[in-house]
Design an enzyme around this catalytic site. Structure first.
Site, PDB file in Angstrom:
ATOM      1  NE  ARG A 127      -7.570   3.414  -1.659  1.00 18.56           N
ATOM      2  CZ  ARG A 127      -7.613   4.143  -0.558  1.00 18.56           C
ATOM      3  NH1 ARG A 127      -7.989   3.604   0.564  1.00 18.56           N
ATOM      4  NH2 ARG A 127      -7.290   5.397  -0.602  1.00 18.56           N
ATOM      5  CG  ASP A 176      -8.856   1.355   2.558  1.00 21.00           C
ATOM      6  OD1 ASP A 176      -8.079   1.764   3.442  1.00 21.00           O
ATOM      7  OD2 ASP A 176      -9.966   1.875   2.334  1.00 21.00           O
ATOM      8  NE  ARG A 232      -3.458   2.707   0.979  1.00 24.66           N
ATOM      9  CZ  ARG A 232      -4.430   2.898   1.850  1.00 24.66           C
ATOM     10  NH1 ARG A 232      -4.899   1.889   2.529  1.00 24.66           N
ATOM     11  NH2 ARG A 232      -4.944   4.087   2.028  1.00 24.66           N
ATOM     12  CG  ASP A 289     -11.266   2.129   5.926  1.00 22.31           C
ATOM     13  OD1 ASP A 289     -10.090   2.508   6.012  1.00 22.31           O
ATOM     14  OD2 ASP A 289     -12.018   2.427   4.975  1.00 22.31           O
TER      15      ASP A 289
HETATM   16  N1  ATP Z   1     -11.625   4.398  11.580  1.00 22.35           N
HETATM   17  C1  ATP Z   1     -10.476   4.483  10.884  1.00 22.35           C
HETATM   18  N2  ATP Z   1      -9.973   3.417  10.220  1.00 22.35           N
HETATM   19  C2  ATP Z   1      -8.819   3.513   9.514  1.00 22.35           C
HETATM   20  N3  ATP Z   1      -8.079   4.640   9.406  1.00 22.35           N
HETATM   21  C3  ATP Z   1      -8.540   5.730  10.040  1.00 22.35           C
HETATM   22  C4  ATP Z   1      -9.753   5.707  10.801  1.00 22.35           C
HETATM   23  N4  ATP Z   1      -9.947   6.960  11.317  1.00 22.35           N
HETATM   24  C5  ATP Z   1      -8.938   7.706  10.923  1.00 22.35           C
HETATM   25  N5  ATP Z   1      -8.083   7.002  10.143  1.00 22.35           N
HETATM   26  C6  ATP Z   1      -6.873   7.584   9.581  1.00 22.35           C
HETATM   27  O1  ATP Z   1      -7.091   7.814   8.213  1.00 22.35           O
HETATM   28  C7  ATP Z   1      -5.827   7.893   7.602  1.00 22.35           C
HETATM   29  C8  ATP Z   1      -5.988   7.715   6.100  1.00 22.35           C
HETATM   30  O2  ATP Z   1      -6.488   6.436   5.884  1.00 22.35           O
HETATM   31  P1  ATP Z   1      -6.726   5.931   4.415  1.00 22.35           P
HETATM   32  O3  ATP Z   1      -5.583   6.291   3.524  1.00 22.35           O
HETATM   33  O4  ATP Z   1      -7.077   4.462   4.527  1.00 22.35           O
HETATM   34  O5  ATP Z   1      -7.987   6.798   3.992  1.00 22.35           O
HETATM   35  P2  ATP Z   1      -8.859   6.494   2.762  1.00 22.35           P
HETATM   36  O6  ATP Z   1      -9.019   4.994   2.686  1.00 22.35           O
HETATM   37  O7  ATP Z   1      -8.270   7.187   1.574  1.00 22.35           O
HETATM   38  O8  ATP Z   1     -10.259   7.117   3.104  1.00 22.35           O
HETATM   39  P3  ATP Z   1     -11.444   6.430   3.890  1.00 22.35           P
HETATM   40  O9  ATP Z   1     -11.062   6.497   5.361  1.00 22.35           O
HETATM   41  O10 ATP Z   1     -12.608   7.282   3.537  1.00 22.35           O
HETATM   42  O11 ATP Z   1     -11.610   4.996   3.423  1.00 22.35           O
HETATM   43  C9  ATP Z   1      -5.010   6.824   8.293  1.00 22.35           C
HETATM   44  O12 ATP Z   1      -3.677   7.194   8.365  1.00 22.35           O
HETATM   45  C10 ATP Z   1      -5.630   6.708   9.663  1.00 22.35           C
HETATM   46  O13 ATP Z   1      -4.785   7.249  10.667  1.00 22.35           O
HETATM   47  N1  PH2 Z   2     -16.657   0.654  -4.094  1.00 23.86           N
HETATM   48  C1  PH2 Z   2     -15.721   1.198  -3.292  1.00 23.86           C
HETATM   49  N2  PH2 Z   2     -15.435   2.495  -3.435  1.00 23.86           N
HETATM   50  C2  PH2 Z   2     -14.488   3.037  -2.611  1.00 23.86           C
HETATM   51  C3  PH2 Z   2     -13.825   2.279  -1.642  1.00 23.86           C
HETATM   52  C4  PH2 Z   2     -14.155   0.909  -1.539  1.00 23.86           C
HETATM   53  O1  PH2 Z   2     -13.582   0.148  -0.670  1.00 23.86           O
HETATM   54  N3  PH2 Z   2     -15.102   0.403  -2.376  1.00 23.86           N
HETATM   55  N4  PH2 Z   2     -12.910   2.844  -0.809  1.00 23.86           N
HETATM   56  C5  PH2 Z   2     -12.642   4.128  -0.908  1.00 23.86           C
HETATM   57  C6  PH2 Z   2     -11.691   4.744   0.014  1.00 23.86           C
HETATM   58  O2  PH2 Z   2     -11.281   3.905   0.945  1.00 23.86           O
HETATM   59  C7  PH2 Z   2     -13.259   5.004  -1.895  1.00 23.86           C
HETATM   60  N5  PH2 Z   2     -14.209   4.354  -2.713  1.00 23.86           N
END
Ligand code: ATP
Ligand code: PH2
Length: 284
Positions: free
Chosen positions: A229, A232, A220, A234
């Site tokens: 990516r 990912d 990543r 979350d």
């Molecule tokens: N609940 C959470 N889960 C994962 N990361 C988190 C969370 N809350 C805040 N973050 C922070 O978000 C930052 C960016 O994460 P990431 O690059 O996965 O975002 P993204 O996937 O682009 O957006 P999204 O969070 O909308 O999926 C991480 O460095 C982390 O510290």
């Molecule tokens: N369908 C789909 N769309 C996304 C996704 C994902 O996991 N699935 N994750 C994102 C940012 O984490 C942004 N958009």
């Protein structure tokens, strides 16, 4: 005592208040309760100051003047017998400011000790909820997504690693979903998404560090928010004894602030946990 390493190995930043002094009426003896004496407090707030440092916005950090007001209010407030109790009350209030952890030292230089001495102190460190291992084990929900370099395999391998971090885990079916992209951004390949639920004895930040380690192992590269990516992971929700841990810390926001709007999270979650709740509401 000052250094605090966060899960993942980073040294926490510190905001320190030293030598805050006021008269209080704490102590075991009647004279102490009647006459009062000086107490001095040192506080270290372990936090992350990088966002404030980059934006120059007070709202992005803990206001040291507010923290000082809280300390003085407690020192000059309801009398207690022990400086241990005073330290505990101050630590508790300081954690409410959003610090990840706090160190508190209470000095009582005029304590009733019938000998020559310069100071007597109590020092404690208390961890905030994001750093505290849960008791009992926490129920967690993790969203898994990939849209680069053979997403089906990325999700499979990532889920295998995640299964070794969690206990009693259960994984949804994977599904192919259209990429939701940020407004104005170019379209992206479809995602493969799934959700894993399970239990953990890791603190929220320790679990996040594990998720980031697995993401990093799978190549990543963090460059673009919502960019394509390889993997990912979350952290969607973290519950201890059925109570959802809430956090508005940008490094770990709980529950995940966008999860409720994402069918690619809510549908697979409902599949493995039909009675699941997010912010107190049934997810289906
Ligand atoms: N609940 C959470 N889960 C994962 N990361 C988190 C969370 N809350 C805040 N973050 C922070 O978000 C930052 C960016 O994460 P990431 O690059 O996965 O975002 P993204 O996937 O682009 O957006 P999204 O969070 O909308 O999926 C991480 O460095 C982390 O510290
Ligand atoms: N369908 C789909 N769309 C996304 C996704 C994902 O996991 N699935 N994750 C994102 C940012 O984490 C942004 N958009």
């Amino acid at each position: 005592m000052a250094d605090l390493y966060l899960p993942g190995g980073r040294l926490a930043d510190r905001i320190e208040l030293t030598g805050l002094t006021a008269t209080g009426y704490h102590g075991v003896f009647d004279e102490e309760r009647r006459d009062g004496q000086e107490f001095t407090v040192d506080v270290i707030l372990h936090t992350s100051t990088s966002r404030a440092g980059a934006s120059d916005e007070l709202a992005q950090t803990i206001n040291y003047a507010d923290a000082a007001d809280h300390v003085i209010e407690i020192v000059t407030g309801e009398p207690v017998d022990l400086i241990e109790t005073l330290a505990e009350r101050i630590a508790d209030r300081m954690l409410g400011t959003g610090a990840l952890a706090v160190d508190v030292t209470v000095h009582k230089p005029s304590a009733p000790i019938p000998h020559a001495f310069t100071d007597v102190t109590v020092t404690i460190r208390r961890l905030g909820e994001l750093l505290r291992p849960p008791k009992p084990a926490a129920d967690v929900v993790v969203g898994i997504g990939s849209n680069l370099d053979d997403p089906v395999t990325q999700v499979e391998v990532g889920a295998g690693k995640l299964a070794r971090v969690l206990e009693y885990e259960q994984m949804s079916r994977t599904r192919v979903t259209a990429a939701e992209v940020a407004p104005g951004m170019p379209s992206q390949p479809n995602y493969v998404n799934a959700v894993m639920v399970g239990k953990t004895t890791l603190s929220p930040l320790a679990l996040l560090a594990e998720l980031q380690r697995i993401e990093d192992e799978q190549g990543r590269i963090r460059e673009e928010v919502w960019g394509p990516r390889t993997l990912d992971l979350d952290l969607i929700s973290y519950k201890v004894a059925d109570r959802e841990v809430l956090s508005d810390n940008p490094d770990l926001t709980l529950p995940h602030p966008r999860a409720h709007m994402r069918s690619f999270v809510m549908e697979p979650w409902a599949e493995v946990d039909p009675w699941g709740k997010l912010r107190g509401k049934r997810i289906r």
